[in-house]
Design a protein around this motif. Structure first.
Motif, PDB file in Angstrom:
ATOM      1  N   ALA A  20       8.006 -32.061  14.428  1.00  0.00           N
ATOM      2  CA  ALA A  20       7.096 -31.446  13.458  1.00  0.00           C
ATOM      3  C   ALA A  20       7.787 -30.307  12.715  1.00  0.00           C
ATOM      4  O   ALA A  20       7.702 -30.209  11.484  1.00  0.00           O
ATOM      5  CB  ALA A  20       5.846 -30.928  14.169  1.00  0.00           C
ATOM      6  N   LEU A  21       8.485 -29.464  13.458  1.00  0.00           N
ATOM      7  CA  LEU A  21       9.203 -28.343  12.837  1.00  0.00           C
ATOM      8  C   LEU A  21      10.293 -28.833  11.890  1.00  0.00           C
ATOM      9  O   LEU A  21      10.484 -28.267  10.803  1.00  0.00           O
ATOM     10  CB  LEU A  21       9.792 -27.438  13.918  1.00  0.00           C
ATOM     11  CG  LEU A  21       8.782 -26.656  14.759  1.00  0.00           C
ATOM     12  CD1 LEU A  21       9.439 -26.078  15.995  1.00  0.00           C
ATOM     13  CD2 LEU A  21       8.125 -25.571  13.923  1.00  0.00           C
ATOM     14  N   TYR A  23      10.372 -31.761  10.246  1.00  0.00           N
ATOM     15  CA  TYR A  23       9.751 -32.317   9.042  1.00  0.00           C
ATOM     16  C   TYR A  23       9.137 -31.223   8.174  1.00  0.00           C
ATOM     17  O   TYR A  23       9.187 -31.297   6.947  1.00  0.00           O
ATOM     18  CB  TYR A  23       8.716 -33.387   9.406  1.00  0.00           C
ATOM     19  CG  TYR A  23       9.359 -34.708   9.729  1.00  0.00           C
ATOM     20  CD1 TYR A  23       9.967 -35.473   8.726  1.00  0.00           C
ATOM     21  CD2 TYR A  23       9.395 -35.190  11.033  1.00  0.00           C
ATOM     22  CE1 TYR A  23      10.575 -36.692   9.015  1.00  0.00           C
ATOM     23  CE2 TYR A  23      10.005 -36.406  11.333  1.00  0.00           C
ATOM     24  CZ  TYR A  23      10.589 -37.150  10.319  1.00  0.00           C
ATOM     25  OH  TYR A  23      11.203 -38.345  10.606  1.00  0.00           O
ATOM     26  N   GLN A  24       8.576 -30.198   8.801  1.00  0.00           N
ATOM     27  CA  GLN A  24       8.050 -29.077   8.027  1.00  0.00           C
ATOM     28  C   GLN A  24       9.181 -28.411   7.247  1.00  0.00           C
ATOM     29  O   GLN A  24       9.041 -28.111   6.070  1.00  0.00           O
ATOM     30  CB  GLN A  24       7.370 -28.063   8.949  1.00  0.00           C
ATOM     31  CG  GLN A  24       6.804 -26.867   8.217  1.00  0.00           C
ATOM     32  CD  GLN A  24       6.233 -25.818   9.146  1.00  0.00           C
ATOM     33  OE1 GLN A  24       6.130 -26.016  10.356  1.00  0.00           O
ATOM     34  NE2 GLN A  24       5.862 -24.681   8.594  1.00  0.00           N
ATOM     35  N   ARG A  29       5.210 -32.602   4.524  1.00  0.00           N
ATOM     36  CA  ARG A  29       3.949 -32.156   5.117  1.00  0.00           C
ATOM     37  C   ARG A  29       3.260 -33.257   5.910  1.00  0.00           C
ATOM     38  O   ARG A  29       2.746 -33.017   7.010  1.00  0.00           O
ATOM     39  CB  ARG A  29       3.035 -31.648   3.998  1.00  0.00           C
ATOM     40  CG  ARG A  29       1.667 -31.254   4.450  1.00  0.00           C
ATOM     41  CD  ARG A  29       0.796 -30.773   3.265  1.00  0.00           C
ATOM     42  NE  ARG A  29      -0.590 -30.800   3.656  1.00  0.00           N
ATOM     43  CZ  ARG A  29      -1.436 -31.789   3.387  1.00  0.00           C
ATOM     44  NH1 ARG A  29      -1.043 -32.832   2.697  1.00  0.00           N
ATOM     45  NH2 ARG A  29      -2.685 -31.734   3.798  1.00  0.00           N
ATOM     46  N   ALA A  32       5.042 -33.854   9.167  1.00  0.00           N
ATOM     47  CA  ALA A  32       4.870 -32.665  10.004  1.00  0.00           C
ATOM     48  C   ALA A  32       3.480 -32.663  10.631  1.00  0.00           C
ATOM     49  O   ALA A  32       3.341 -32.452  11.841  1.00  0.00           O
ATOM     50  CB  ALA A  32       5.088 -31.398   9.191  1.00  0.00           C
ATOM     51  N   ILE A  33       2.463 -32.937   9.831  1.00  0.00           N
ATOM     52  CA  ILE A  33       1.092 -32.974  10.347  1.00  0.00           C
ATOM     53  C   ILE A  33       0.959 -34.031  11.435  1.00  0.00           C
ATOM     54  O   ILE A  33       0.339 -33.791  12.480  1.00  0.00           O
ATOM     55  CB  ILE A  33       0.085 -33.221   9.204  1.00  0.00           C
ATOM     56  CG1 ILE A  33      -0.026 -31.970   8.338  1.00  0.00           C
ATOM     57  CG2 ILE A  33      -1.279 -33.622   9.754  1.00  0.00           C
ATOM     58  CD1 ILE A  33      -0.809 -32.168   7.074  1.00  0.00           C
ATOM     59  N   TYR A  36       2.568 -32.563  14.524  1.00  0.00           N
ATOM     60  CA  TYR A  36       1.791 -31.434  15.047  1.00  0.00           C
ATOM     61  C   TYR A  36       0.522 -31.936  15.734  1.00  0.00           C
ATOM     62  O   TYR A  36       0.138 -31.443  16.794  1.00  0.00           O
ATOM     63  CB  TYR A  36       1.423 -30.440  13.948  1.00  0.00           C
ATOM     64  CG  TYR A  36       2.529 -29.498  13.557  1.00  0.00           C
ATOM     65  CD1 TYR A  36       3.152 -28.682  14.507  1.00  0.00           C
ATOM     66  CD2 TYR A  36       2.953 -29.385  12.238  1.00  0.00           C
ATOM     67  CE1 TYR A  36       4.159 -27.798  14.153  1.00  0.00           C
ATOM     68  CE2 TYR A  36       3.960 -28.501  11.870  1.00  0.00           C
ATOM     69  CZ  TYR A  36       4.559 -27.716  12.831  1.00  0.00           C
ATOM     70  OH  TYR A  36       5.551 -26.841  12.470  1.00  0.00           O
ATOM     71  N   SER A  49       1.620 -25.437  16.774  1.00  0.00           N
ATOM     72  CA  SER A  49       0.954 -26.595  16.170  1.00  0.00           C
ATOM     73  C   SER A  49      -0.469 -26.240  15.734  1.00  0.00           C
ATOM     74  O   SER A  49      -0.886 -26.604  14.623  1.00  0.00           O
ATOM     75  CB  SER A  49       0.910 -27.753  17.159  1.00  0.00           C
ATOM     76  OG  SER A  49       2.214 -28.118  17.533  1.00  0.00           O
ATOM     77  N   PHE A  52      -0.203 -24.090  12.564  1.00  0.00           N
ATOM     78  CA  PHE A  52       0.176 -24.857  11.380  1.00  0.00           C
ATOM     79  C   PHE A  52      -0.985 -25.712  10.892  1.00  0.00           C
ATOM     80  O   PHE A  52      -1.295 -25.739   9.697  1.00  0.00           O
ATOM     81  CB  PHE A  52       1.389 -25.759  11.655  1.00  0.00           C
ATOM     82  CG  PHE A  52       1.756 -26.597  10.461  1.00  0.00           C
ATOM     83  CD1 PHE A  52       2.624 -26.110   9.504  1.00  0.00           C
ATOM     84  CD2 PHE A  52       1.209 -27.865  10.284  1.00  0.00           C
ATOM     85  CE1 PHE A  52       2.942 -26.875   8.385  1.00  0.00           C
ATOM     86  CE2 PHE A  52       1.522 -28.625   9.173  1.00  0.00           C
ATOM     87  CZ  PHE A  52       2.394 -28.129   8.222  1.00  0.00           C
ATOM     88  N   ASP A  56      -2.967 -25.407   7.379  1.00  0.00           N
ATOM     89  CA  ASP A  56      -3.000 -26.559   6.473  1.00  0.00           C
ATOM     90  C   ASP A  56      -4.441 -26.912   6.105  1.00  0.00           C
ATOM     91  O   ASP A  56      -4.735 -27.185   4.939  1.00  0.00           O
ATOM     92  CB  ASP A  56      -2.304 -27.758   7.127  1.00  0.00           C
ATOM     93  CG  ASP A  56      -2.175 -28.913   6.160  1.00  0.00           C
ATOM     94  OD1 ASP A  56      -1.322 -28.830   5.253  1.00  0.00           O
ATOM     95  OD2 ASP A  56      -2.946 -29.888   6.293  1.00  0.00           O
TER      96      ASP A  56
END
Length: 133
Positions: A20-21, A23-24, A29, A32-33, A36, A49, A52, A56
């Motif tokens: 996730a980190l 991809y962020q 996004r 990442a979502i 997360y 998570s 974030f 979002d």
């Protein structure tokens, strides 16, 4: 490497968090979502998570009460984190509780006065309160 770790043991939340980190950081996004959310499904109190995802939700005007719960969860694990306090403040801001929002923005700013987004959020709340013109 992290995808391999997920393949070997899909019940560990840490590789999902690392993905996730990553991809962020790459600006993806959606991915990442996805990671997360997987992290939170495996470790519901994981603070990074939760923060974030809460932020979002707030940025995209989603379920504000859910965002507040997630931000509170993150804060219960990492109390005093400026990023989490800012997210909490933003949740209260969008819910119309400007006093709570300012309280959290002030604490976030005290802990990290170099982050320009925190005073910006604080100014938005003060403006809604009629304290800025």
């Amino acid at each position: 490497m992290y995808k391999e770790a997920v393949r070997i043991n899909p019940r560990l939340y840490q590789p999902y968090l690392k993905l996730a980190l990553l991809y962020q950081g790459k600006g993806d996004r959606i991915k990442a979502i996805e990671y997360y959310k997987k992290t939170v499904s495996l470790n519901p109190k994981e603070p990074i998570s939760n923060n974030f995802l809460a932020y979002d939700i707030l940025e995209h005007k989603g379920d504000l009460k859910k965002a507040l719960i997630m931000a509170k969860t993150a804060n219960s694990v990492l109390p005093g984190s400026p990023a989490i306090l800012d997210t909490l403040g933003l949740a209260y801001f969008y819910l119309g509780d400007y006093d709570q929002a300012v309280m959290h923005f002030l604490e976030a700013y005290d802990r990290n006065p170099h982050n320009p987004i925190i005073p910006y959020h604080m100014a938005l709340a003060y403006h809604k309160m009629g304290r800025l013109k």
